[in-house]
Design a protein around this motif. Structure first.
Motif, short mmCIF file in Angstrom:
data_model
loop_
_atom_site.label_atom_id
_atom_site.label_comp_id
_atom_site.label_asym_id
_atom_site.label_seq_id
_atom_site.Cartn_x
_atom_site.Cartn_y
_atom_site.Cartn_z
N LEU A 363 -21.14 -13.80 24.70
CA LEU A 363 -21.86 -13.77 23.17
C LEU A 363 -20.84 -14.75 22.46
N ASP A 364 -21.71 -15.04 21.34
CA ASP A 364 -20.91 -15.72 20.33
C ASP A 364 -21.08 -15.40 18.86
N ILE A 365 -20.64 -15.75 17.76
CA ILE A 365 -20.77 -15.40 16.48
C ILE A 365 -20.40 -16.57 15.66
N GLY A 366 -21.06 -16.73 14.55
CA GLY A 366 -20.86 -17.80 13.69
C GLY A 366 -19.73 -17.76 12.91
N PHE A 367 -18.98 -18.88 12.43
CA PHE A 367 -17.77 -18.84 11.70
C PHE A 367 -17.65 -19.75 10.74
N SER A 368 -17.50 -19.58 9.58
CA SER A 368 -17.10 -20.70 8.58
C SER A 368 -16.27 -20.44 7.58
N VAL A 369 -15.45 -21.47 6.91
CA VAL A 369 -14.57 -21.14 5.69
C VAL A 369 -15.14 -21.68 4.42
N GLU A 370 -15.15 -21.02 3.24
CA GLU A 370 -15.73 -21.44 2.33
C GLU A 370 -14.59 -21.24 1.10
N TYR A 371 -14.68 -22.21 -0.01
CA TYR A 371 -13.48 -22.18 -1.09
C TYR A 371 -14.42 -22.13 -2.43
N THR A 372 -14.07 -21.17 -3.50
CA THR A 372 -14.50 -21.05 -4.57
C THR A 372 -13.56 -21.52 -5.59
N ASN A 373 -13.57 -22.23 -6.50
CA ASN A 373 -12.28 -22.67 -7.16
C ASN A 373 -12.54 -21.71 -8.61
N PRO A 374 -11.80 -21.88 -9.53
CA PRO A 374 -11.68 -20.87 -10.77
C PRO A 374 -13.07 -20.90 -11.62
N SER A 375 -13.68 -22.17 -11.47
CA SER A 375 -14.75 -22.09 -12.13
C SER A 375 -15.95 -21.71 -11.65
N GLY A 376 -15.92 -21.34 -10.36
CA GLY A 376 -17.10 -20.64 -9.68
C GLY A 376 -17.70 -21.61 -8.66
N GLU A 377 -16.99 -23.01 -8.77
CA GLU A 377 -17.84 -24.01 -7.94
C GLU A 377 -17.38 -23.80 -6.18
N LYS A 378 -18.59 -23.77 -5.55
CA LYS A 378 -18.12 -23.88 -3.97
C LYS A 378 -18.24 -24.67 -3.13
N SER A 379 -17.31 -24.96 -2.28
CA SER A 379 -17.35 -25.92 -1.42
C SER A 379 -16.84 -25.69 0.11
N LEU A 380 -17.29 -26.29 1.16
CA LEU A 380 -17.01 -25.96 2.43
C LEU A 380 -15.84 -26.22 3.03
N ILE A 381 -14.78 -25.41 3.54
CA ILE A 381 -13.64 -25.92 4.05
C ILE A 381 -13.92 -26.10 5.58
N LEU A 382 -14.60 -25.22 6.24
CA LEU A 382 -14.86 -25.27 7.81
C LEU A 382 -16.36 -25.27 7.93
N PRO A 383 -17.06 -25.96 8.38
CA PRO A 383 -18.53 -25.95 8.51
C PRO A 383 -18.71 -24.79 9.47
N TYR A 384 -19.83 -24.21 9.38
CA TYR A 384 -20.47 -23.19 10.33
C TYR A 384 -20.45 -24.02 11.77
#
Length: 440
Positions: A363-384
């Motif tokens: 079996l497998d599971i999806g994994f990703s890492v997301e960053y949200t800066n103090p202004s609320g803007e999001k960016s992907l650190i590790l893609p899914y």
């Protein structure tokens, strides 16, 4: 009466280790192939003639839902579907024109139906025998920890009386003309009632617990066992994760066979079965009964050798191995699990290590890492991506919130047992060199 000194109920960690020695060989690829073909035939029948109200509509609705996430409930479901199939394959329940066998094709189909009936009859008897033997094994094992005097005799008499009453309830339902579906609904209700009473007994407190423990003679370790054994994330969840998936696929397959036969019988006078449909149906019945009996033979051995109790030393060693800063959670089908880390300094170090607790079935599971800066803007650190396990780390370049996300939303009905560890280490401050005052 067997001694309970120094023993504890089996744990999920123990079952994980125990099941490693019992790997079920994957189901034949024919299970998926034939299930797909039967599903396609069924869709064609429904496209030309939608399901009628009543039993047909209930069947189609059941086909659109996932099998239950319980091994024993799936056993009962397979038993119900096999009995329904046998009912349809008995000559009095064939379509009228097929009973008359007006053509060589009808005569050939009748011969095939007889063979299918024999196959399902054999598989049904195998399942009934397994359930009866397993129930007796569990009861006899429990009774070894009960005083072998009048108290043990009272418990046996109470069980026999209870089972007679339950059988009388089933007999009365059958006599009233109830359907096979209604009978199995009652049988499962009775099974859940047995489990509920056991759970209440295991959770008893105060005076009732004292009476159970000392007057009846039930040891505390046995009360602990019956209280925790069927918890959602307890020992039996390990069994569901390891051996549930192939059983669930067989449940779906036998339901497909039942639905296809039922729909075909209802439309036989205007649309007879095609030769290719008969051939696939015969193959599907052969593969299903062969694979189901193989599964029952396998799980019988697993259950027969699985203990209820283990020494406290063994349990402690296994738990110690699993508690080294790792966490274990169950991520339900269609859900996600996330860990949020608030980082206050750049050059912090974020690391993770995770794996799925599983057996032979990958079996497998999806994994990703997301960053949200103090202004609320999001960016992907590790893609899914989807992993069975993964280790990784990175050094933060900005302060803010970092979210590690495990995604099981794509799974229709499989829970994922996730074991993970996450670290967030602040930057190591460089030592400040002492200042030297200038000499005059």
């Amino acid at each position: 009466m067997a001694s309970t000194e120094g023993i504890v109920p089996i744990t999920r960690a123990f079952l994980a280790s125990y099941y490693d020695t019992y790997q079920f060989s994957p189901l034949s690829n024919d299970v998926a192939r034939l299930s797909s073909e039967i599903r396609s035939f069924t869709a064609n029948l429904l496209n030309s003639s939608p399901a009628a109200e009543g039993e047909e509509r209930l069947l189609v609705s059941e086909l659109e839902s996932e099998p239950p996430h319980k091994v024993d409930e799936n056993m009962w479901k397979n038993r119900e579907h096999m009995e329904e199939i046998l009912y349809l394959l008995e000559k009095p329940h064939w379509p009228r024109s097929l009973q008359q066998q007006l053509s060589p094709d009808d005569a050939e189909l009748a011969t095939i139906i007889d063979r299918l009936h024999q196959k399902f009859q054999t598989s049904l008897k195998t399942l009934e025998s397994f359930q009866a033997k397993n129930s007796e094994r569990v009861f006899n094992t429990v009774m070894t920890y009960i005083p072998q005097d009048f108290r043990g005799k009272l418990i046996r008499q109470q069980r026999e009386r209870s089972e007679r009453n339950k059988q009388a309830e089933v007999d009365a339902l059958v006599s009233s003309g109830a359907s096979i579906r209604d009978r199995y609904a009652l049988l499962w209700k009775q099974q859940m009632e047995r489990r509920r009473l056991l759970a209440q007994l295991g959770s008893a407190t105060g005076v009732y617990k004292t009476l159970v423990k000392y007057l009846v003679g039930v040891p505390q370790v046995l009360l602990d066992f019956i209280r925790q054994i069927n918890d959602d994330d307890g020992p039996m969840e390990e069994q569901r994760q390891r051996y549930g998936p192939p059983l669930y696929r067989l449940t779906t397959m036998v339901l497909l066979i039942r639905v296809f036969i039922s729909l075909s019988w209802g439309r036989f006078e205007t649309r007879k079965l095609k030769k290719e449909e008969v051939a696939v149906l015969e193959q599907a019945a052969d593969v299903y009964t062969t694979e189901f009996e193989r599964f029952i033979t396998f799980i019988s051995e697993v259950f027969a050798n699985s203990p209820f109790f283990i020494s406290a030393e063994v349990a402690g060693a296994l738990e110690g191995r699993n508690n080294d800063d790792y966490k274990e959670i169950s991520v339900p089908a269609g859900k996600t699990h996330e860990v949020s880390l608030s980082v206050d300094a750049i050059n912090s170090y974020i690391a993770w290590d995770f794996s799925l607790v599983q057996g032979k079935i990958n079996l497998d599971i999806g994994f990703s890492v997301e960053y949200t800066n103090p202004s609320g803007e999001k960016s992907l650190i590790l893609p899914y991506r989807r992993f069975e396990s993964d280790q990784g780390n990175f050094c933060t370049c900005e302060v803010g919130n970092y979210k590690l996300l495990w995604d099981n939303s794509y799974s229709s009905f499989f829970k994922k047992a996730l074991r993970y560890k996450v670290d967030c280490i602040p930057p190591v401050a460089e030592p400040v060199a002492p200042t030297t005052e200038a000499k005059e």
